[in-house]
Write an enzyme that holds these catalytic residues in place. Structure first.
Site, short mmCIF file in Angstrom:
data_model
loop_
_atom_site.label_atom_id
_atom_site.label_comp_id
_atom_site.label_asym_id
_atom_site.label_seq_id
_atom_site.Cartn_x
_atom_site.Cartn_y
_atom_site.Cartn_z
N ARG A 126 -11.85 12.49 -9.16
CA ARG A 126 -11.13 13.75 -9.36
C ARG A 126 -10.15 14.03 -8.22
O ARG A 126 -9.24 14.84 -8.37
CB ARG A 126 -12.13 14.90 -9.47
CG ARG A 126 -13.29 14.62 -10.39
CD ARG A 126 -14.29 15.73 -10.40
NE ARG A 126 -13.99 16.66 -11.47
CZ ARG A 126 -14.66 17.78 -11.71
NH1 ARG A 126 -15.65 18.13 -10.91
NH2 ARG A 126 -14.34 18.56 -12.69
N LYS B 63 -32.20 31.01 -12.07
CA LYS B 63 -32.47 29.58 -12.14
C LYS B 63 -33.95 29.34 -11.88
O LYS B 63 -34.51 29.86 -10.92
CB LYS B 63 -31.62 28.84 -11.11
CG LYS B 63 -31.62 27.33 -11.21
CD LYS B 63 -30.62 26.73 -10.23
CE LYS B 63 -30.57 25.22 -10.34
NZ LYS B 63 -29.56 24.64 -9.42
N GLU C 204 -13.52 19.04 -5.37
CA GLU C 204 -13.31 17.78 -4.66
C GLU C 204 -11.88 17.61 -4.18
O GLU C 204 -11.64 17.06 -3.09
CB GLU C 204 -13.70 16.60 -5.55
CG GLU C 204 -15.19 16.51 -5.84
CD GLU C 204 -15.64 17.37 -7.01
OE1 GLU C 204 -16.84 17.37 -7.34
OE2 GLU C 204 -14.77 18.07 -7.61
#
Length: 638
Positions: free
Chosen positions: A396, A282, A368
């Site tokens: 969610r 990244k 979540e």
């Protein structure tokens, strides 16, 4: 003309040689750094997938082959290679979305920016290809190791692996990070994967040879395969994927275009589900990003690409930072206060709390649902968990909030960052449903603070509730100056009144959270037109304050202003409360209609929705004028 400028679509990549591809990758990184610095956006994730994206578009034929991205913030390179090189308005009104967008290109299949969904999409698309006999088409799902921590990804894997002849390729972009370093058992597993193609070639040749050997060949192959697999799993446990029924290739150097392309082409030849494991970095190619340990420049604002200094400094503290400081203060006072984040420790403001109390914060990964249930367990165990999450992502975990937290009367506080209109992140990130969705949860209480002082106060009130879930919500913007109250009615703050101590007049404006300043400005415009106006901040918008009906009865019109869906939101709850109290007054709700909002700055979106002082005052004046006209007609008829 640069190589990048000559790329009008994926086909243009297939004529380039190795040297040119390397040069193209360098050009793309240079473009990204300078383009994203001008507009803000997701920089680190895209710098890490340059070679991977080039290889994908060389190995497959988009859009005939479907290339899906999870999450979509790593799709900038994909946009560049599919003919979209005008990044001048990236994430701005009228410009490119920061995520895949069907409106922009036929190469964008799904507009997902909620993680862990891509494998479910891929499963469905591959099944459709199979049913319709499209054997020459491939479905490729690119998923990060962070997104792979989500439960939905594993539900999909369970189904994908069940079909041995379905052409579906999963590319795991393993950079050991989502926003921050990826955590959990899966992350540890991926970190240990070190395998080569040699074993696969040896096994294939051995299988062919032994299976041609009469009598003992097949049993001997099965015995040797079992022993070899056990040995391999001990040193390179990719067996987890293979035991699911997935062919495994990797790990591949995700920055070696030739190696990635070769692996993808081998995966294409295998007529069944294949997982290609690519290791990437990244922020690759941009030293400031690589040196940023927090999130490798996951998302940046407008900045100088050389110094990385912001070009548009914040005018003040953000809501998120105020919450973060308040959590540290509460943590010092109460040892039972603990925190949960879903792979977003820094974005939701819990970094300071984690530094101060490292044993009292848990990152559950992009999960979540699990986070909400775990919070219920923590509360039942005697702690008070604060689960900080973007408002849009709490959608969610609705079932868990309802059935695990609320049903069991657990004292859990959900702090919803990015509530209401978020703007540049687009339709999937607007937190415009929470106050509607959560209205139906019995016992749950919702606080919508109007300023920093109220955020601190209402968070403190929320964590004192031990027999029900509480919610504290705030937007993505600078918090602004505190707005003082001029009085109190019940649990509501009175922010403005026509005069005297008796709140009454033409209009009662109910200001929800951060819309308080807009309401006060609208009230001033109304006062200038001769319309008396009371402005109240209910502070806790669910349940509706018991004092509201009596206050409403002293006005001619009630107007509720919220940055939430008009359907089922606070305006709906206020109207229902008035009906239940037998008060027959017109109620007007100013909020968000049932539509997905395009990306633009928050102020621009609010203006387009009519959530500005001038628009609100004008519409209220029009309603009152019509009401007066009807009353005049009735008097004449009488």
């Amino acid at each position: 003309m640069s190589l990048l400028e000559n790329i009008r679509g994926p086909r243009d990549l297939k004529t380039l040689d190795g040297e040119e591809l390397t040069e193209l990758a360098e050009e793309i990184r240079h473009f990204l750094v300078h383009a994203v610095a001008r507009t803000g956006g997701h920089l680190g994730p895209n710098l890490g997938v340059v070679e991977l994206t080039i290889a994908l578009h060389r190995a497959f034929d988009s859009p005939s082959d479907r290339i899906l991205w999870d999450t979509g913030h790593q799709s900038y390179v994909h946009k560049l290679l599919t003919g979209r090189q005008d990044f001048s308005k990236l994430r701005g009104k009228g410009g490119l979305s920061g995520y895949p967008s069907r409106e922009e290109s036929e190469h964008d299949v799904i507009e997902n920016s909620h993680a862990s969904t891509v494998l479910g999409w891929a499963d469905g698309l591959a099944k459709a290809n199979q049913v319709l006999g499209r054997w020459n088409r491939h479905v490729v799902a690119v998923i990060g190791d962070g997104a792979l921590t989500g439960g939905m990804a594993w539900e999909a894997l369970n189904n994908i692996a069940a079909a041995k002849d379905r052409q579906l390729i999963i590319v795991v972009n393993d950079n050991e990070r989502s926003y921050a370093p990826t955590i959990g058992g899966l992350a540890n597993h991926l970190a240990t994967l070190r395998t080569t193609d040699g074993y696969e070639r040896f096994l294939a040749r051995g299988k062919d040879l032994l299976e041609r050997t009469p009598v003992v060949g097949k049993p001997l192959y099965e015995t040797l395969h079992g022993a070899k697999k056990g040995f391999k799993d001990a040193f390179a446990p990719q067996g987890m994927f293979e035991d699911l029924g997935l062919k495994y290739l990797g790990p591949i150097d995700g920055h070696d275009i030739a190696a990635v392309e070769s692996a993808l082409r081998r995966a294409k030849r295998f007529h069944g589900p294949v997982l290609v494991h690519c290791r990437t970095e990244k922020g690759r190619g941009y030293q400031p990003a690589l040196e940023d340990e927090a999130d490798r420049f996951h998302s940046v604002g407008v900045m100088n690409p050389l110094t990385c200094q912001p070009l548009a400094p914040s005018r003040g503290a953000s809501w998120t930072s105020v919450f973060g400081d308040a959590m540290v203060e509460l943590g010092r006072e109460r040892k039972d206060i603990v925190a949960i984040t879903a792979a977003m420790l820094q974005p939701v403001g819990l970094e300071k709390f984690a530094t101060a109390f490292p044993d009292r914060v848990w990152d559950v990964g992009i999960a979540e649902q699990h986070g909400a249930v775990s919070a219920a367990g923590l509360a039942t165990g005697g702690l008070h968990p604060v689960f900080a999450v973007y408002a849009t992502f709490l959608n969610r975990a609705f079932d868990q909030v309802l059935m695990d937290v609320a049903l069991h009367k657990c004292g859990v506080t959900f702090v919803l960052d990015r509530a209401g209109v978020t703007g540049t992140d687009g339709p999937s990130h607007n937190g415009m449903w929470d106050m509607s969705v959560l209205q139906v949860v019995p016992g749950l209480r919702i606080a919508a603070p109007r300023d920093a002082q109220q955020l601190r106060a209402q968070l403190r009130e929320a964590v004192q509730v031990e027999d029900a879930p509480t919610v504290v919500r705030f937007p993505k913007e600078d918090v602004g100056e505190d707005i003082p109250a001029v009085g109190r009615t019940g649990g509501m703050d009175v922010l403005a009144r026509p005069g005297g101590e008796d709140e009454g007049g033409d209009v009662l404006l109910v200001a929800v959270g951060a819309m308080a300043r807009v309401c006060l400005d609208a009230a001033e415009l109304l006062q200038a037109r001769g319309t008396s106006c009371t402005v109240v901040d209910p502070r806790w918008v669910k349940p509706v304050d018991e004092a509201l009906p009596a206050l409403a009865a002293r006005h001619r019109l009630i107007a509720v202003v919220e940055d939430n869906s008009r359907t089922g939101g606070v305006g709906w709850a206020v109207a229902q409360t008035l009906r239940d109290a037998g008060i027959d007054l017109p109620v007007r709700t100013f909020g968000i209609p049932e539509q997905f909002l395009p990306h633009a700055k928050r102020a621009e979106v609010l203006a387009d929705l009519g959530l500005t002082p001038a628009e609100i005052a004008g519409r209220i004046s029009a309603v009152l004028a019509r009401k007066e006209a009807r009353e005049a007609v009735k008097e004449t008829q009488a």
